[in-house]
Write an enzyme that holds these catalytic residues in place. Structure first.
Site, PDB file in Angstrom:
ATOM      1  N   HIS A   1     -21.233 -20.474  66.047  1.00 24.73           N
ATOM      2  CA  HIS A   1     -21.755 -20.615  67.380  1.00 24.73           C
ATOM      3  C   HIS A   1     -22.917 -19.454  67.324  1.00 24.73           C
ATOM      4  CE1 HIS A   1     -17.703 -21.664  68.779  1.00 24.73           C
ATOM      5  NE2 HIS A   1     -18.221 -22.572  68.527  1.00 24.73           N
TER       6      HIS A   1
ATOM      7  N   GLU B   1     -10.989 -22.621  67.765  1.00 24.79           N
ATOM      8  CA  GLU B   1      -9.848 -21.909  66.904  1.00 24.79           C
ATOM      9  C   GLU B   1      -8.603 -22.279  67.688  1.00 24.79           C
ATOM     10  OE1 GLU B   1     -10.481 -17.920  65.493  1.00 24.79           O
ATOM     11  OE2 GLU B   1      -8.570 -17.378  66.833  1.00 24.79           O
TER      12      GLU B   1
ATOM     13  N   ASN C   1     -16.834 -13.813  70.252  1.00 27.62           N
ATOM     14  CA  ASN C   1     -16.730 -12.440  69.980  1.00 27.62           C
ATOM     15  C   ASN C   1     -18.014 -11.730  70.419  1.00 27.62           C
ATOM     16  OD1 ASN C   1     -18.780 -11.692  67.394  1.00 27.62           O
ATOM     17  ND2 ASN C   1     -17.962 -13.776  66.992  1.00 27.62           N
TER      18      ASN C   1
ATOM     19  N   SER D   1     -21.791 -14.051  64.093  1.00 26.34           N
ATOM     20  CA  SER D   1     -22.264 -15.046  63.650  1.00 26.34           C
ATOM     21  C   SER D   1     -23.789 -14.827  63.961  1.00 26.34           C
ATOM     22  CB  SER D   1     -22.105 -16.442  64.204  1.00 26.34           C
ATOM     23  OG  SER D   1     -21.985 -16.388  65.573  1.00 26.34           O
TER      24      SER D   1
HETATM   25  S1  SF4 Z   1     -13.636 -12.633  59.677  1.00 31.23           S
HETATM   26 FE1  SF4 Z   1     -15.126 -13.713  61.049  1.00 31.23          FE
HETATM   27  S2  SF4 Z   1     -14.542 -15.776  60.971  1.00 31.23           S
HETATM   28 FE2  SF4 Z   1     -12.865 -14.638  60.167  1.00 31.23          FE
HETATM   29  S3  SF4 Z   1     -11.582 -14.261  61.948  1.00 31.23           S
HETATM   30 FE3  SF4 Z   1     -12.763 -12.765  61.713  1.00 31.23          FE
HETATM   31  S4  SF4 Z   1     -14.598 -13.066  63.136  1.00 31.23           S
HETATM   32 FE4  SF4 Z   1     -13.427 -14.901  62.548  1.00 31.23          FE
END
Ligand code: SF4
Length: 280
Positions: free
Chosen positions: A40, A124, A223, A264
């Site tokens: 994202h 998710e 996040n 991200s």
């Molecule tokens: S490491 Fe990154 S992709 Fe994996 S759960 Fe945590 S935030 Fe999501």
């Protein structure tokens, strides 16, 4: 002006891994498709589009014979649909997300109704409900669960990987308060990602020291939004997608600025924000 970066920021382990896999495959094959956006973050998606990464909206929209599954994962039904069409999968599901999916499956198979503390429209979360064989529900408000007339007695509670631990605890506490009078049996599994936990703790620690926190990331990123909410509990906070979003008026009178970024957000975007701050 002092600019300080949080201890953990930018690409997390799962996103880094997914992007590296996609870059490598795109280079080898001259392009590749991902099922839904890989991350994202618009800047990262533009960069990937530049090396031939196409986003398939859904299974029916896949044009080639190979597709990449994002770090957020997919439900088992979607996986079956892909296999039925003889499409190869390159699965970049993050190990932390896999842990959540397996926990959901195990709970459902053991007879528990699965409750996911998370946004019901997030990729998710939708995929994880699929792993629970759709014997579950996602909610951010425990009241929604408490008001369910047909709520089963056996409840398994999980969290979306990017949620704030203290808020998950509060959610669980509210479910306990609301369900214990129904002779319930509860099983709670902490499925919050370790990277997110550390990133949030580092961001909050920094936010308590600075005049202003800048949280860099896409507004669609779960996040990133959690980070901004958390920092706002400690200091004045702005969410920026790129360096161009910095409003010089917001910096007036601020001598100590903290920086954090979503999982991200690329290092390049973070560097561009710091360079612009220094220029201002
Ligand atoms: S490491 Fe990154 S992709 Fe994996 S759960 Fe945590 S935030 Fe999501």
């Amino acid at each position: 002006m002092i600019v300080e970066k949080a201890g953990t920021l930018g690409f997390c382990f799962g996103v880094k891994r997914a992007i590296n896999i996609v870059r490598q495959v795109a280079q080898e094959q001259g392009g590749i498709e991902t099922l839904g956006p890989l991350v994202h973050n618009q800047q990262v998606l533009q960069e990937l589009a530049g090396i031939g990464v196409r986003i398939a909206k859904d299974v029916a929209d896949i044009k080639g014979n190979t597709v990449v599954i994002s770090a957020h994962g997919i439900g088992q039904q979607v996986e079956k649909e892909i296999r039925a069409q003889n499409i190869q999968m390159i699965d970049t599901t993050c190990p932390f997300v896999r842990r959540l999916q397996l926990a959901a499956r195990k709970l459902a198979e053991s007879g528990f109704f699965v409750i996911i503390y998370g946004a019901s429209d997030h990729t998710e979360v939708k995929a994880t409900l699929g792993w629970a064989n759709n014997r579950g529900i996602a909610a951010l408000d425990a009241g929604l669960i408490a008001r369910m007339d047909d709520l089963p007695r056996w409840l398994g509670i999980l969290s979306q990987t990017t949620r704030v631990p203290a808020q998950f605890t509060e959610f669980v506490r509210n479910i306990i308060d609301a369900t214990f009078t129904r002779d319930s049996e509860l099983r709670v599994i902490d499925t919050i990602c370790h990277d997110i936990r550390k990133r949030q703790a580092d961001a909050l620690e920094l936010a308590k020291k600075v005049d202003l926190m800048l949280v860099i990331g896409d507004r669609e990123s779960a996040n990133t939004n959690r980070l901004a909410e958390l920092c706002a509990t400690a200091t004045s906070t702005h969410l920026l997608e790129t360096a161009a979003d910095i409003q010089p008026s917001c910096l007036e009178g601020q001598s100590y600025i903290g920086i954090t970024a979503g999982a991200s957000t690329s290092e390049r975007t973070i560097d561009e924000v710091i360079t612009r701050l220094e220029a201002l």
